[in-house]
Write a protein that holds these residues in place. Structure first.
Motif, PDB file in Angstrom:
ATOM      1  N   ASP A  46      26.279   1.808 -17.739  1.00 50.43           N
ATOM      2  CA  ASP A  46      27.863   2.877 -18.465  1.00 50.43           C
ATOM      3  C   ASP A  46      27.657   3.390 -19.543  1.00 50.43           C
ATOM      4  OD1 ASP A  46      26.812   0.426 -20.479  1.00 50.43           O
ATOM      5  OD2 ASP A  46      29.181   0.536 -20.415  1.00 50.43           O
ATOM      6  N   ASP A  47      25.740   4.102 -20.039  1.00 50.90           N
ATOM      7  CA  ASP A  47      26.507   5.142 -20.438  1.00 50.90           C
ATOM      8  C   ASP A  47      25.916   6.029 -20.102  1.00 50.90           C
ATOM      9  OD1 ASP A  47      25.521   3.517 -22.923  1.00 50.90           O
ATOM     10  OD2 ASP A  47      23.115   2.930 -22.176  1.00 50.90           O
ATOM     11  N   HIS A  48      26.861   7.245 -21.407  1.00 50.22           N
ATOM     12  CA  HIS A  48      26.922   9.246 -20.816  1.00 50.22           C
ATOM     13  C   HIS A  48      26.553   9.556 -21.321  1.00 50.22           C
ATOM     14  CE1 HIS A  48      30.362  11.391 -19.159  1.00 50.22           C
ATOM     15  NE2 HIS A  48      29.453  12.423 -19.813  1.00 50.22           N
ATOM     16  N   CYS A  49      25.372   9.827 -21.179  1.00 53.18           N
ATOM     17  CA  CYS A  49      23.999  10.667 -22.196  1.00 53.18           C
ATOM     18  C   CYS A  49      25.042  12.005 -22.107  1.00 53.18           C
ATOM     19  CB  CYS A  49      22.627  11.481 -21.370  1.00 53.18           C
ATOM     20  SG  CYS A  49      22.004   9.286 -20.967  1.00 53.18           S
ATOM     21  N   VAL A  50      24.746  13.174 -23.109  1.00 52.13           N
ATOM     22  CA  VAL A  50      25.315  14.136 -23.335  1.00 52.13           C
ATOM     23  C   VAL A  50      24.466  15.117 -24.123  1.00 52.13           C
ATOM     24  CG1 VAL A  50      26.489  15.943 -24.292  1.00 52.13           C
ATOM     25  CG2 VAL A  50      27.375  13.655 -23.888  1.00 52.13           C
ATOM     26  N   TYR A  63      17.611  15.852 -13.847  1.00 54.78           N
ATOM     27  CA  TYR A  63      17.466  15.480 -12.517  1.00 54.78           C
ATOM     28  C   TYR A  63      16.977  14.270 -12.111  1.00 54.78           C
ATOM     29  CZ  TYR A  63      15.005  16.138  -7.648  1.00 54.78           C
ATOM     30  OH  TYR A  63      14.964  15.657  -5.929  1.00 54.78           O
ATOM     31  N   LEU A  64      15.939  13.271 -13.246  1.00 52.58           N
ATOM     32  CA  LEU A  64      15.516  12.492 -12.842  1.00 52.58           C
ATOM     33  C   LEU A  64      17.078  10.976 -13.762  1.00 52.58           C
ATOM     34  CD1 LEU A  64      12.244  12.436 -14.551  1.00 52.58           C
ATOM     35  CD2 LEU A  64      12.787  12.006 -12.296  1.00 52.58           C
ATOM     36  N   LEU A  65      17.438  11.429 -14.268  1.00 53.04           N
ATOM     37  CA  LEU A  65      18.373  10.668 -14.968  1.00 53.04           C
ATOM     38  C   LEU A  65      19.638  11.014 -13.632  1.00 53.04           C
ATOM     39  CD1 LEU A  65      19.500  12.486 -18.657  1.00 53.04           C
ATOM     40  CD2 LEU A  65      19.054   9.540 -18.339  1.00 53.04           C
ATOM     41  N   ASN A  66      19.973  11.826 -13.163  1.00 56.44           N
ATOM     42  CA  ASN A  66      21.273  11.495 -12.223  1.00 56.44           C
ATOM     43  C   ASN A  66      19.887  11.226 -10.815  1.00 56.44           C
ATOM     44  OD1 ASN A  66      22.886  13.411 -10.624  1.00 56.44           O
ATOM     45  ND2 ASN A  66      21.516  13.642  -9.254  1.00 56.44           N
ATOM     46  N   THR A  72      25.535  11.780 -16.757  1.00 55.18           N
ATOM     47  CA  THR A  72      25.175  12.644 -17.704  1.00 55.18           C
ATOM     48  C   THR A  72      25.697  14.242 -17.736  1.00 55.18           C
ATOM     49  OG1 THR A  72      22.900  12.361 -17.204  1.00 55.18           O
ATOM     50  CG2 THR A  72      22.546  14.448 -18.129  1.00 55.18           C
ATOM     51  N   SER A  73      26.335  14.950 -18.582  1.00 49.26           N
ATOM     52  CA  SER A  73      27.011  15.858 -19.126  1.00 49.26           C
ATOM     53  C   SER A  73      25.815  17.318 -19.825  1.00 49.26           C
ATOM     54  CB  SER A  73      28.607  15.739 -20.245  1.00 49.26           C
ATOM     55  OG  SER A  73      28.940  15.274 -20.142  1.00 49.26           O
ATOM     56  N   ALA A 111      33.098  16.488 -18.874  1.00 46.40           N
ATOM     57  CA  ALA A 111      33.247  15.875 -17.868  1.00 46.40           C
ATOM     58  C   ALA A 111      31.405  15.149 -17.208  1.00 46.40           C
ATOM     59  CB  ALA A 111      33.894  16.713 -16.904  1.00 46.40           C
ATOM     60  N   PRO A 112      30.864  14.779 -16.262  1.00 41.13           N
ATOM     61  CA  PRO A 112      29.605  15.041 -15.835  1.00 41.13           C
ATOM     62  C   PRO A 112      29.256  16.604 -15.353  1.00 41.13           C
ATOM     63  CG  PRO A 112      31.355  12.766 -14.981  1.00 41.13           C
ATOM     64  CD  PRO A 112      32.010  13.997 -15.902  1.00 41.13           C
TER      65      PRO A 112
END
Length: 321
Positions: A46-50, A63-66, A72-73, A111-112
């Motif tokens: 549930d982490d959100h990368c910025v 790309y790899l996070l997706n 990811t934002s 937003a993502p």
């Protein structure tokens, strides 16, 4: 949910993990596939990368996070810079920037990011290479003109310049053809809809699709014009400040130039654009302002035909229900 701040550079990226006690734990990873995978193993689902938009250096990570299904934002650097000003930030280091991005995510809830398709990534590379080759060709032609005025000329130098010019022209034509073929293969329906608009050729249609991701990044036409930098801006405060009429110049300057050139044609041969051109002309508006308004109208027509999945009908007037 944790907002993980990531400051990306060419060789490494710095990560800030928010802690329960209110501080941050920072860690540096190599900006390679191995380094990104190592970073992904430190994340919860549930982490959100910025992160900031830093050009090509951030795309491997994005790309790899997706593909790992990590939200990811990717935020505009100017938005993050202005946020830093509101926080009265006076320190700029990799660690401080990563922590700031984490705080930005927590406060602003971005937003993502919608990752472009593999086809768009390939087309963007071709388009970037074409633009660079065109700059080199222009510089080479200027060099040739500057040398031609000299009283004594070196044949070997002019021969080399001719070879370079020929090579660049050949590569530009080849890559433009490849770009159009690939765009037509991947976005055939969109190309057909866009080229049905008077004033939109295959080259401009391909550029529009590549830059906007086939309009998948936007919910309305106003967002598109703002993204491309042809949206008018206004500044008004009290009685002393009242500035309006100039465009924001965001986004892709090459596509903006293509739209501006196309506006010369569509202002005469596209029925709705011609009406707009005539109306603004009669009001005495400056020529450049009129052309920008026509370009704005043109991109709105492009958005409409793609989103409604229909061909353009010149002069069509919709009836109110």
């Amino acid at each position: 949910m944790r907002y993980i701040g990531i400051d990306v550079s060419k060789a490494t990226f710095m990560v800030a993990y928010p802690q329960q006690n209110g501080g941050y734990k920072t860690r540096e990873f190599k900006n390679t596939a191995k380094g990104v995978h190592e970073f992904i193993h430190t994340l919860d689902t549930d982490d959100h990368c910025v992160m900031e938009a830093t050009g090509n250096y951030s795309y491997l990570l994005l790309y790899l996070l997706n593909h790992a299904n990590i939200t990811t934002s990717m935020e505009n650097a100017l938005k993050v810079k202005n946020f830093a000003r509101t926080m009265l930030s006076v320190t700029k280091t990799d660690k401080a920037d990563a922590q700031l991005l984490s705080l930005y995510g927590e406060r602003m809830r971005p937003a993502p990011f919608k990752l472009p398709s593999d086809s768009i990534l390939l087309l963007n590379q071709k388009r970037a290479a074409i633009r660079q080759f065109q700059k080199q060709l222009h510089a080479t032609n200027n060099l040739k003109k500057s040398l031609e005025v000299l009283p004594k000329k070196d044949p070997a130098t002019f021969k080399s310049i001719a070879k370079i010019t020929e090579t660049l022209e050949k590569q530009i034509r080849k890559m433009q053809e490849e770009m159009i073929v690939l765009t037509q293969a991947e976005f055939n329906q969109q190309m057909d809809k866009l080229t049905s608009i008077k004033g939109i050729g295959v080259s401009l249609a391909a550029a529009i699709i590549i830059t906007t991701g086939g309009f998948t990044y936007f919910d309305n036409a106003k967002q598109v014009s703002r993204y491309l930098g042809i949206c008018p801006t206004y500044q008004q405060s009290g009685t002393s400040i009242n500035v309006k009429g100039h465009i924001n110049r965001n986004g892709d300057s090459a596509l903006r130039s293509q739209l501006y050139v196309a506006s010369w044609c569509v202002s005469q041969h596209n029925a709705e654009c011609n009406k707009l051109y005539t109306r603004l002309k009669e009001k005495g508006k400056p020529g450049k302002l009129i052309m920008i308004a026509v370009a704005n109208k043109l991109i709105r027509q492009c958005f409409a035909v793609v989103k409604k999945d229909t061909y353009y009908i010149d002069g069509f007037v919709s009836e109110k229900p």
